[in-house]
Design an enzyme around this catalytic site. Structure first.
Site, short mmCIF file in Angstrom:
data_model
loop_
_atom_site.label_atom_id
_atom_site.label_comp_id
_atom_site.label_asym_id
_atom_site.label_seq_id
_atom_site.Cartn_x
_atom_site.Cartn_y
_atom_site.Cartn_z
N ARG A 21 -10.84 16.43 2.45
CA ARG A 21 -10.32 15.83 1.21
C ARG A 21 -11.34 15.94 0.09
NH1 ARG A 21 -6.00 11.23 2.72
NH2 ARG A 21 -5.14 12.34 4.50
N SER A 140 9.17 -1.69 14.03
CA SER A 140 8.56 -0.95 12.93
C SER A 140 9.13 0.46 12.85
CB SER A 140 7.05 -0.89 13.15
OG SER A 140 6.40 -0.10 12.18
N SER A 192 7.16 7.05 0.79
CA SER A 192 6.39 7.70 -0.27
C SER A 192 6.18 9.18 -0.09
CB SER A 192 5.03 7.01 -0.41
OG SER A 192 4.27 7.16 0.78
N LYS A 251 1.25 0.82 -8.91
CA LYS A 251 2.05 2.03 -9.10
C LYS A 251 2.97 1.88 -10.31
CE LYS A 251 1.47 3.57 -4.36
NZ LYS A 251 0.40 2.64 -4.00
N THR A 281 -12.23 -12.32 -2.38
CA THR A 281 -12.31 -12.75 -3.77
C THR A 281 -11.02 -12.42 -4.51
OG1 THR A 281 -14.70 -12.43 -3.78
CG2 THR A 281 -13.61 -12.43 -5.93
N THR A 366 -1.92 11.83 6.62
CA THR A 366 -0.92 11.22 5.74
C THR A 366 0.48 11.69 6.13
OG1 THR A 366 -2.56 11.19 3.98
CG2 THR A 366 -0.27 10.84 3.34
#
Length: 407
Positions: A21, A140, A192, A251, A281, A366
């Site tokens: 990548r 799932s 996606s 997005k 945080t 991916t």
């Protein structure tokens, strides 16, 4: 063990497979979207290249909108750079409270909860639910995002992975367990990488019949679909049948952050037991202000959604008419199938070097090996000229690649 050798060998393997990548430095041209400057100016004597970006997840271009920038600047001066702590320890500002109320209203839910990113929203929520619901089983979809898979893994709950959008397979697996046993069906609205859409109503019917909670990831849909951008479930009139909606601020809304929207009791439960929320945080107040401004603007401007989907339709037709291997999808995401990691990288490089077009190659992990692709994301700011330029460039470079393969 020689750790450095281990790292180097693994990197060499990734490079040899053509799936290393590369990170291209991009600076958006704020005056001329969807253009950007590519490169590091201090690295050479030449100015960075001016390129057209075709792979941004800032789907509506809100990351550069003056309304968003002004809100962030004002909040930066009023609240400072960071939140100063976790939400429980000095990190909650009026902007966080207001943003959560806006998100709850967007999805017609009682409450919402902010996270640092969508990944954290998924891992924390699914992890907390699976850990705490007695004997819970999580169903799932096989193409769920890595963050959902990780949340399920962290939950240590029993899981059943069902075929992608496979209603018969899902029902067969639901039938294996008593109706009174705790269950969650976790799935996405818009997937996606493939750009397809889940059969939401049918999944809700199964959830109702077998006593399951519905957990819907709308990350690639919020801002882009439905009334005021509330997502695909809202577009179909099904939002009230979804128990937990998970979304992002990064997005369609162009900033950063994740959230869930659900009943007040569910949100308070996750807020109280979810480690990924409790121990991180809070997002900076300026981010919360920018997201709030963006959501309000997007909700009020249907023209952004109309132009986005019009451009997606135009791009699919243009690529199809040119005989290019475009995957016809029902969404705004336009995959172009390549099928080999090395070829995908070569095509991406050629588009950038020869045509000043930036599209990042998508490869394993991916997408599965053999399904490497370019993932095109047309937005409302792309013009017919941009579409024509991209189509011509792809035609030229795919033809060049095919000639090389044949020789």
């Amino acid at each position: 063990m020689n750790y450095e050798t281990f790292f180097a060998d693994k990197l060499e393997q990734i490079q040899n497979e053509g799936r290393y990548r590369y990170f291209h430095p991009m600076q958006r041209d704020m005056a001329l979207p969807p253009m950007a400057f590519h490169g590091l100016p201090e690295a050479s004597q030449t100015a960075p290249a001016h390129v057209t970006v075709w792979c941004s997840n800032d789907y509506l271009g809100m990351g550069r909108h003056p309304v968003v920038l002004q809100a962030m600047q004002q909040a930066l001066h009023a609240f400072g750079a960071g939140a100063g702590g976790t939400r429980n320890i000095s990190g909650t500002t009026p902007l966080h409270v207001e943003l959560e109320a806006e998100l709850a209203d967007l999805h017609s839910k009682e409450a919402a909860l902010l996270f640092g990113c969508g990944y954290l929203a998924n891992t924390t929520t699914l992890g907390a639910l699976g850990q705490n619901l007695k004997d819970c089983i999580i169903f799932s979809d096989t193409k769920n995002h890595a963050s959902m898979i990780e949340g399920i893994r962290q939950s240590r709950a029993q899981k059943q992975v069902f075929q992608h959008n496979g209603l018969a397979d899902l029902e067969a697996k639901l039938r294996l367990y008593p109706k009174e046993q705790a269950k969650i069906i976790a799935f996405e609205s818009v997937y996606s990488m493939d750009g397809d859409i889940a059969p939401i109503e049918a999944i809700c019917d199964l959830a109702q019949e077998y006593g399951a909670l519905t957990y819907l990831d709308e990350v690639h849909a919020v801002g882009l679909y439905g009334p005021q951008g509330a997502g695909v479930a809202a577009k179909l009139g099904l939002a009230q049948r979804i128990d937990i909606i998970q979304g992002t601020l990064a997005k369609g809304f162009g900033v950063i952050g994740g959230y869930i929207a659900a009943s007040a009791a569910c949100i308070d439960f996750i807020r109280s037991v979810g480690g990924g929320f409790i121990f991180t945080t809070a997002i900076p107040p300026s981010i919360a202000a920018g997201a709030l401004a963006s959501i309000r603007y997007v909700r009020a401007h249907e023209d952004l959604r109309t132009q986005l989907h019009d451009n997606a339709t135009r791009l699919k037709k243009s690529l199809s008419d040119a005989g290019l291997p475009v995957v016809q999808t029902p969404s705004h995401i336009v995959p172009l199938h390549v099928g080999q990691a090395a070829l995908c990288k070569q095509l991406s490089d050629a588009l950038l070097s020869a045509h000043d077009i930036y599209v990042q190659p998508i490869n394993y992990p991916t997408v599965p090996r053999g399904e490497e692709r370019l993932r095109l994301t047309p937005g409302p700011l792309h013009t017919p000229a941009h579409i024509a330029q991209l189509t011509q460039a792809l035609s030229i470079q795919l033809s060049n690649l095919n000639r090389k393969l044949a020789s």
